[in-house]
Enzyme design. Structure first.
Site, PDB file in Angstrom:
ATOM      1  CG  HIS A 105      -4.549   9.668   1.413  1.00  0.00           C
ATOM      2  ND1 HIS A 105      -4.328   9.672   0.042  1.00  0.00           N
ATOM      3  CD2 HIS A 105      -5.349  10.735   1.665  1.00  0.00           C
ATOM      4  CE1 HIS A 105      -4.974  10.709  -0.497  1.00  0.00           C
ATOM      5  NE2 HIS A 105      -5.596  11.362   0.471  1.00  0.00           N
ATOM      6  CG  HIS A 161       2.130  11.515   1.782  1.00  0.00           C
ATOM      7  ND1 HIS A 161       2.587  11.978   0.561  1.00  0.00           N
ATOM      8  CD2 HIS A 161       1.386  10.408   1.494  1.00  0.00           C
ATOM      9  CE1 HIS A 161       2.142  11.206  -0.412  1.00  0.00           C
ATOM     10  NE2 HIS A 161       1.407  10.241   0.137  1.00  0.00           N
ATOM     11  CG  ASP A 170       1.287   6.618   1.482  1.00  0.00           C
ATOM     12  OD1 ASP A 170       1.235   6.240   2.662  1.00  0.00           O
ATOM     13  OD2 ASP A 170       0.298   6.975   0.846  1.00  0.00           O
ATOM     14  CG  ASN A 181      -6.249   8.384  -3.470  1.00  0.00           C
ATOM     15  OD1 ASN A 181      -5.273   8.018  -2.794  1.00  0.00           O
ATOM     16  ND2 ASN A 181      -6.354   9.609  -3.934  1.00  0.00           N
ATOM     17  CG  HIS A 182      -3.207   8.661  -6.647  1.00  0.00           C
ATOM     18  ND1 HIS A 182      -4.074   9.502  -7.312  1.00  0.00           N
ATOM     19  CD2 HIS A 182      -2.672   9.384  -5.636  1.00  0.00           C
ATOM     20  CE1 HIS A 182      -4.057  10.697  -6.720  1.00  0.00           C
ATOM     21  NE2 HIS A 182      -3.232  10.644  -5.697  1.00  0.00           N
ATOM     22  CD  GLU A 224      -2.432   5.728  -3.905  1.00  0.00           C
ATOM     23  OE1 GLU A 224      -2.632   4.590  -4.362  1.00  0.00           O
ATOM     24  OE2 GLU A 224      -3.122   6.704  -4.193  1.00  0.00           O
ATOM     25  CG  ASN A 225       1.453   8.579  -3.440  1.00  0.00           C
ATOM     26  OD1 ASN A 225       1.277   8.567  -2.229  1.00  0.00           O
ATOM     27  ND2 ASN A 225       0.507   8.942  -4.280  1.00  0.00           N
ATOM     28  CG  HIS A 256      -4.639   5.109   0.834  1.00  0.00           C
ATOM     29  ND1 HIS A 256      -3.275   5.153   1.021  1.00  0.00           N
ATOM     30  CD2 HIS A 256      -4.903   6.001  -0.146  1.00  0.00           C
ATOM     31  CE1 HIS A 256      -2.735   6.020   0.192  1.00  0.00           C
ATOM     32  NE2 HIS A 256      -3.705   6.554  -0.528  1.00  0.00           N
TER      33      HIS A 256
END
Length: 255
Positions: free
Chosen positions: A171, A173, A9, A66-67, A38-39, A146
């Protein structure tokens, strides 16, 4: 044989910076690079600027999580052939949960799936992958799972052992020390770790999470500035099986 690098991520501006600086060098050693984005935009979701930076740095595929829907930019990106959103979402969801690439005369399919334990509702990832794996001509299959729970990640790895080349978690991290090849040839690691601020609480400036834990009240989380780390996983795969898995870690100079 395909040599694949998966980068965990990417988180905020520090993550984008270290990726842009280091990935071109790593790309020269790989046949294909997969990056979880994702982030990447402010710590939540993906926007066009971050996506283009990843592609320019050498990513062949960018996965989400999920984001995925945090930035409206993503809706204009979902049809891009190098972007893979979570597979196990309702029918009619824009974008695609898997993409197949031709790499050095071989097929590599990249899948992104969401866990359900301690996370927002998604369809059953085990059954969604069962359905996908009935398709012909996927070649070697890489799954970015994830998910929050280590047990769910391990369960999917064992469930898919011998049917995919790799199941690597994202997810949470934090890179895990359980890199292995399962008995039937699937590479597994619970979490690849993340690419973002080194002196942080999973990417955030420590002040926000600390205040939330101490006061038990909501508190704004900001992206921590300063040096960044890059975490990933190297894989050698052939004929939908793993020959080798190795964790990768890089840190910018600490200040």
């Amino acid at each position: 044989m395909l040599r694949v690098l998966f980068v965990g991520d990417v988180y905020g501006k520090p993550g984008r910076r270290v990726l842009a600086a280091e990935l071109p060098r790593l790309r020269a050693q790989a046949d294909f690079v997969i990056v979880n984005g994702e982030n990447a935009a402010g710590g939540f979701g993906l926007n066009r600027e971050a996506f283009e930076l990843m592609l320019n740095a050498g990513a062949g595929a960018v996965t989400l999580g999920n984001h995925a829907w945090h930035h409206k930019d993503v809706y204009s990106l979902l049809d891009h052939p190098q972007l893979v959103r979570p597979l196990n979402l309702p029918p009619g969801t824009p974008g695609q949960g898997w993409r197949t690439f031709e790499v050095g005369g071989q097929r590599l399919t990249v899948v992104n799936a969401l866990g359900r334990v301690f996370m927002d509702a998604a369809h059953n990832p085990f059954l969604a992958l069962d359905d996908l794996l009935q398709r012909p001509d996927l070649g070697s299959v890489f799954v970015d799972f994830h998910a929050e729970a280590t047990s769910e990640k391990a369960a999917l790895g064992w469930y898919l052992d011998g049917r995919v080349a790799a199941v690597i978690g994202t997810h949470t991290h934090v890179p895990t020390a359980d890199s292995r090849i399962l008995p039937r040839g699937t590479a597994f690691q619970t979490d690849a770790g993340f690419t973002g601020p080194l002196h942080s609480i999973i990417g955030a400036d420590p002040e926000g999470p600390l205040q939330k834990f101490v006061t038990e009240r909501p508190h704004r989380f900001g992206v921590k500035e300063g040096p960044a780390e890059l975490n990933g996983v190297w894989l050698d795969i052939e004929h939908n099986a793993a020959l080798r898995i190795e964790r990768y870690h890089f840190e910018e100079a600490r200040t």
